[in-house]
Design a protein around this motif. Structure first.
Motif, mmCIF file in Angstrom:
data_model
loop_
_atom_site.group_PDB
_atom_site.id
_atom_site.type_symbol
_atom_site.label_atom_id
_atom_site.label_comp_id
_atom_site.label_asym_id
_atom_site.label_seq_id
_atom_site.Cartn_x
_atom_site.Cartn_y
_atom_site.Cartn_z
ATOM 1 N N UNK A 277 -37.204 41.138 -4.465
ATOM 2 C CA UNK A 277 -38.268 41.354 -3.493
ATOM 3 C C UNK A 277 -39.285 42.410 -3.871
ATOM 4 N N UNK A 278 -39.092 43.078 -5.002
ATOM 5 C CA UNK A 278 -40.025 44.102 -5.468
ATOM 6 C C UNK A 278 -40.816 43.575 -6.669
ATOM 7 N N UNK A 279 -42.098 43.903 -6.721
ATOM 8 C CA UNK A 279 -42.927 43.438 -7.827
ATOM 9 C C UNK A 279 -42.693 44.281 -9.070
ATOM 10 N N UNK A 280 -42.493 43.575 -10.184
ATOM 11 C CA UNK A 280 -42.324 44.240 -11.462
ATOM 12 C C UNK A 280 -43.642 44.249 -12.218
ATOM 13 N N UNK A 281 -43.837 45.260 -13.036
ATOM 14 C CA UNK A 281 -45.063 45.362 -13.819
ATOM 15 C C UNK A 281 -45.091 44.374 -14.977
ATOM 16 N N UNK A 282 -43.930 43.788 -15.310
ATOM 17 C CA UNK A 282 -43.843 42.830 -16.405
ATOM 18 C C UNK A 282 -43.256 41.520 -15.891
#
Length: 295
Positions: A165-170
């Motif tokens: 549920x959290x956005x990753x930078x990659x």
């Protein structure tokens, strides 16, 4: 050794060992734990663990970061998750046996769409969309100690950068592989603790009760880094895979104190993974296991 005791079950009371159609059922007969002569270890594991390194990952891992999650199927993702679990099992079996310990004995559940699994650690059954993955030390039987729980749809979303549920930078598949290796790392903790007679990674509160500390998660991140290093030297990683792993752990790091389930800040989780990636497992133990030093 791994028990494939139910890659997905249709319901809490459904038959163990059943995958979703059309895949055939997969079961494994429980093998006996391997022991040294007389059933006793002949070495002190912490004396032997030293700077022992994990062997390079053998064949079996499958990574395909070129596909977006929309083009993947649950069957394909399940196969990749299973490949990582099996590969981690071979890597850690070789390591534990090299320091005089038995191979790891753990079961795993890959939960496909339309199926669910009831774990002894959770109040509700886990479905394929459950927003987390788990290692449960009490899922098992007389042979298999502990179980890994991997919801397929949740891992599919990691290909597009959504990590629990959290956005990753990659964006990429190695985030999923790393989180699988993290859960397997929890079982490695349990095997070392049980076989070495070591204290749990916890602290006691004012009432004498065991309280979870972030080091329990950070050592699993560190062990995931150890495994990722073996995958790199086996030629499985692309140029961006390590960055995908680090970004995924940073995305799900604690933004505050961590409450009753601390995992470490983004910076701490990144550091733990990279520590394991650069050094032998003894460094993970010495850094994150209170009261324990590997010689």
């Amino acid at each position: 050794m791994i028990a494939v005791i139910g890659l997905a079950t249709s319901c809490a009371t459904g038959p163990v060992g059943t995958r979703p159609p059309p895949t055939a059922a997969v079961t494994a007969a429980p093998p006996a734990r391997q022991q040294t002569a007389g059933g006793q270890r002949t070495v002190d594991p912490l004396d032997e663990i030293g700077d022992q390194e994990v062997a390079q990952a053998p064949s079996g891992a499958v990574f395909d970061g070129g596909q977006a999650s929309e083009s993947l199927t649950p069957v394909a993702v399940s196969a990749q998750l299973e490949a990582v679990v099996q590969n981690a099992d071979r890597v850690w079996t070789g390591y534990l046996q090299s320091v005089g310990l038995r191979e790891p004995f753990v079961s795993y559940q890959i939960i496909a769409p339309g199926y669910q699994f009831s774990s002894t650690c959770l109040a509700q059954p886990v479905t394929s969309d459950h927003p987390n993955a788990y290692y449960c030390p009490s899922d098992g039987d007389q042979t298999y100690s502990g179980g890994i729980i991997l919801p397929v749809n949740t891992f599919m979303r990691m290909w597009n950068g959504s990590v629990f549920g959290q956005r990753s930078a990659q964006v990429g598949d190695f985030a999923a592989a790393t989180l699988v290796a993290h859960e397997f790392g929890h079982h490695v903790q349990d095997e070392i603790r049980e076989q070495g007679g070591l204290p749990d990674i916890a602290r006691l509160d004012s009432y004498g009760r065991s309280v979870k500390i972030k080091e329990k998660e950070l050592i699993a991140d560190c062990f995931a880094g150890v495994w990722a290093n073996t995958a790199y030297y086996a030629g499985y990683l692309t140029d961006t895979d390590k960055e995908e792993a680090v970004a995924a752990l940073e995305a799900i790091g604690d933004s505050g104190i961590g409450g009753n389930d601390p995992h470490g800040t983004p910076a701490e989780r990144k550091y733990a993974f990279e520590l394991g990636y650069e050094y032998a497992p003894a460094m993970c133990i010495n850094t994150y296991w209170p009261g324990v030093q590997a010689n």
